[in-house]
Write an enzyme that holds these catalytic residues in place. Sequence first.
Site, PDB file in Angstrom:
ATOM      1  N   CYS A 111       3.669 -18.471  39.927  1.00  0.00           N
ATOM      2  CA  CYS A 111       2.289 -18.537  40.387  1.00  0.00           C
ATOM      3  C   CYS A 111       1.425 -17.648  39.506  1.00  0.00           C
ATOM      4  O   CYS A 111       1.810 -16.532  39.166  1.00  0.00           O
ATOM      5  CB  CYS A 111       2.083 -18.101  41.834  1.00  0.00           C
ATOM      6  N   ARG A 120       3.233 -20.124  34.508  1.00  0.00           N
ATOM      7  CA  ARG A 120       3.831 -19.419  35.648  1.00  0.00           C
ATOM      8  C   ARG A 120       4.084 -20.347  36.842  1.00  0.00           C
ATOM      9  O   ARG A 120       4.688 -19.940  37.829  1.00  0.00           O
ATOM     10  CB  ARG A 120       2.900 -18.284  36.107  1.00  0.00           C
ATOM     11  N   TRP A 137       3.592 -22.272  41.962  1.00  0.00           N
ATOM     12  CA  TRP A 137       4.997 -22.685  41.896  1.00  0.00           C
ATOM     13  C   TRP A 137       5.489 -22.556  43.332  1.00  0.00           C
ATOM     14  O   TRP A 137       5.604 -21.451  43.865  1.00  0.00           O
ATOM     15  CB  TRP A 137       5.773 -21.761  40.953  1.00  0.00           C
ATOM     16  N   ASN A 145       0.514 -14.307  44.746  1.00  0.00           N
ATOM     17  CA  ASN A 145       1.737 -14.547  43.975  1.00  0.00           C
ATOM     18  C   ASN A 145       2.809 -13.665  44.592  1.00  0.00           C
ATOM     19  O   ASN A 145       2.645 -12.445  44.650  1.00  0.00           O
ATOM     20  CB  ASN A 145       1.495 -14.163  42.505  1.00  0.00           C
ATOM     21  N   GLY A 146       3.890 -14.283  45.063  1.00  0.00           N
ATOM     22  CA  GLY A 146       4.958 -13.498  45.689  1.00  0.00           C
ATOM     23  C   GLY A 146       5.444 -14.207  46.942  1.00  0.00           C
ATOM     24  O   GLY A 146       5.203 -15.406  47.117  1.00  0.00           O
ATOM     25  N   GLU A 201      23.807 -20.980  26.195  1.00  0.00           N
ATOM     26  CA  GLU A 201      22.364 -21.049  25.955  1.00  0.00           C
ATOM     27  C   GLU A 201      21.964 -22.447  25.472  1.00  0.00           C
ATOM     28  O   GLU A 201      20.931 -22.977  25.888  1.00  0.00           O
ATOM     29  CB  GLU A 201      21.962 -19.949  24.951  1.00  0.00           C
ATOM     30  N   LYS A 206      19.280 -24.804  27.450  1.00  0.00           N
ATOM     31  CA  LYS A 206      18.075 -25.370  26.815  1.00  0.00           C
ATOM     32  C   LYS A 206      17.982 -26.856  27.110  1.00  0.00           C
ATOM     33  O   LYS A 206      16.928 -27.365  27.472  1.00  0.00           O
ATOM     34  CB  LYS A 206      18.085 -25.178  25.286  1.00  0.00           C
ATOM     35  N   GLU A 218      17.201 -27.566  30.841  1.00  0.00           N
ATOM     36  CA  GLU A 218      15.848 -27.175  31.229  1.00  0.00           C
ATOM     37  C   GLU A 218      14.812 -28.217  30.846  1.00  0.00           C
ATOM     38  O   GLU A 218      13.931 -28.530  31.635  1.00  0.00           O
ATOM     39  CB  GLU A 218      15.462 -25.857  30.533  1.00  0.00           C
ATOM     40  N   HIS A 222      41.217 -26.585  30.814  1.00  0.00           N
ATOM     41  CA  HIS A 222      41.431 -26.270  32.228  1.00  0.00           C
ATOM     42  C   HIS A 222      40.402 -26.951  33.128  1.00  0.00           C
ATOM     43  O   HIS A 222      40.055 -26.415  34.175  1.00  0.00           O
ATOM     44  CB  HIS A 222      41.413 -24.756  32.429  1.00  0.00           C
ATOM     45  N   LYS A 229       8.039 -19.915  34.064  1.00  0.00           N
ATOM     46  CA  LYS A 229       8.499 -18.978  33.044  1.00  0.00           C
ATOM     47  C   LYS A 229       8.782 -17.595  33.597  1.00  0.00           C
ATOM     48  O   LYS A 229       9.714 -16.931  33.186  1.00  0.00           O
ATOM     49  CB  LYS A 229       7.448 -18.888  31.937  1.00  0.00           C
TER      50      LYS A 229
HETATM   51  C1  G6P Z   1      13.044 -18.134  33.933  1.00  0.00           C
HETATM   52  C2  G6P Z   1      12.664 -18.742  32.600  1.00  0.00           C
HETATM   53  C3  G6P Z   1      13.761 -18.495  31.575  1.00  0.00           C
HETATM   54  C4  G6P Z   1      14.060 -16.999  31.479  1.00  0.00           C
HETATM   55  C5  G6P Z   1      14.367 -16.390  32.844  1.00  0.00           C
HETATM   56  C6  G6P Z   1      14.407 -14.875  32.779  1.00  0.00           C
HETATM   57  O1  G6P Z   1      14.118 -18.814  34.470  1.00  0.00           O
HETATM   58  O2  G6P Z   1      12.429 -20.132  32.731  1.00  0.00           O
HETATM   59  O3  G6P Z   1      13.355 -18.972  30.311  1.00  0.00           O
HETATM   60  O4  G6P Z   1      15.130 -16.794  30.626  1.00  0.00           O
HETATM   61  O5  G6P Z   1      13.352 -16.731  33.786  1.00  0.00           O
HETATM   62  O6  G6P Z   1      13.130 -14.418  32.437  1.00  0.00           O
HETATM   63  P1  G6P Z   1      12.847 -13.036  31.753  1.00  0.00           P
HETATM   64  O7  G6P Z   1      11.350 -13.003  31.578  1.00  0.00           O
HETATM   65  O8  G6P Z   1      13.332 -11.990  32.689  1.00  0.00           O
HETATM   66  O9  G6P Z   1      13.568 -13.007  30.461  1.00  0.00           O
END
Ligand code: G6P
Length: 613
Positions: free
Chosen positions: A2, A27, A74, A100-101, A486, A490, A493, A509, A608
């Site tokens: 948010c 956000r 969000w 926000n929260g 990772e 990606k 996501e 396994h 994000k």
């Molecule tokens: C969210 C984002 C990710 C990020 C994660 C941790 O899930 O979509 O891209 O890696 O938060 O965020 P930070 O700001 O703590 O690295």
Amino acid sequence: MCGIIGYIGNKDPVPILLKGLKRLEYRGYDSSGIALLQDEKLAHIKRAGKVSDLQSLVDDSSIHGNCGIAHTRWATHGIPNDINAHPHLDHTGNIALVHNGIFENYETIKTLLEKRGVQFTSDTDTEVIVQLISELYYNNEKLTFENSVRAALQEVVGAYGIVALCADEPNKIIAARMGSPLVLGVGEGEYFLASDASPIIEHTRNVIYLDDDEFVIIDNEEYSISNIQSKKIVSKTLTRIDLSIEEIEKGEFPHFMLKEIHDQKHSISDTMRGRLNLFDGTTNLGGIVNYLPNILSASRIYITACGTSWHAGLIGKHLIEEYARVPVHVEYASEFRYRNAIIDPNTIVIAISQSGETADSLAAIKKAKELGATTLGICNVVGSSIARETDAGIFTHAGPEIGVASTKAFTAQVTVLIMLALNIGRKKGVSKDRGKELISSLKTVDQDVINILRSIEDIKEVAKSTSMANHYLYLGRGINFPVALEGALKLKEISYIHAEGYPAAEMKHGPIALIDEKMPVVFIAPQDDTFYKVLSNIEEVKARGGIVITITDKINSSIKSLSDFVLLVPKTHKYVFPITSSIILQILAYEIAVLKNCEIDQPRNLAKSVTVE
Ligand code: G6P
């Protein structure tokens, strides 16, 4: 999670708030809204969808005012629809608030208010606070609006950044912070409140980062900051922000993610600027100097993080254990904060966070501090909560990252971890030559990234041939296992393809059962000590008809004959390889998402900056 913004000043708030929302859209982007105050009247518009949908509604309306608040959501409580969008208004329509929260005890307060006859219109936790403020304000002659907000905030449990307006007090904005970020922008006769500085910097460079329990009143062109409960004035310093507008715009690129992938031509060097000492084979990390004695005598290190940052932490474990010979445990912050981890004054707890605002990572650091650990932050955003909460730290300096899928922040985090591991290692006896060898490879990383970006066409070919797959497997060993994780993250996501990362040898396994001729399997297989082991795993996948995509630093005849596709990473140090190979995986995920026509910078359901638990 948010984005909130507020404006009070002598300009038209509408364009300022809408542009600000666009900057904050990373956000959250499932609904948005705006409320404006003029001549003791409150007007508001809100709608499900992106800020652009709100913009068209606002353009078609005659909504105006001299101050206002806005929100991009969000969803946590209540589906993303028009009614659940913020701002939320009380039943009189005179008070508006953005939040926000999460208010954790909202149900208790809601039940109480319902018993008193208050009717709720939304399913959100936020409406509860605005109705509570209203109840307090309109039923207690002695309570001013300001004091009603203070009193309501004392009833709630949870995290919040809020900004509120009341039609009875048309030249006033009130805001408060507890757990969720809030920045006050101080301009010439105008003030801004926002979840981060990005919507503020085009108006003023002077900001104040609010801390928990702080309450802001902006009234008659003056601001005051006080403690929510005690009302005691808190004196704060103005911080000047250097960020340029270009850094937060995508320029000629179709997506922020692609821009940020390309930024890696210089962002990794930006992370290392002034920190490499080739002559002595070591690194200079000014941010942790004062805590070096604690770091050098530590009996264990915890790295705590979420998402992509957690993957960087897993790479960090390999590096720190290799060079510094101290045990490192890597934990999801959401798990770490609720378990009885062994933490004492000989423990170092490192939080890795791009945003520096992730709620779980912040809480983990607070807990570690309480238990006496030395806390370090590896953050990208200067002034962020984790950066301020930790005892010391190392900024990644990758520049603002806007695309929801993290790219350049990840490679910057790994770069910092390499520098940190070497820094501690050299003080603990790692030879100058070993240090020089690593630093020499770091120094050529820009050129390596340029070469990788030149191979985009090859990566596009792989994307074209595999974008119809429903599942993807990523396999790597040792320090490259987190790279596999990772890569899989990606892809998940941004393209919504189910993908899993696994240690290559563990494939036998379980995941091997999934392999058929429709399953692409990405091997991260540099020619290191485990190369021939990984080669056997490639054979096993090939024998079952899987589509083999090999990412390596040297092509030999076996790789050639077994792989359907080979993507080459320039030869580098084995500990720099995770940086360069992960860029190939970023591009692969990006190109697949383009082919699938996905919303790359704003993937569904994600945000994000995750400022709620
Ligand atoms: C969210 C984002 C990710 C990020 C994660 C941790 O899930 O979509 O891209 O890696 O938060 O965020 P930070 O700001 O703590 O690295």
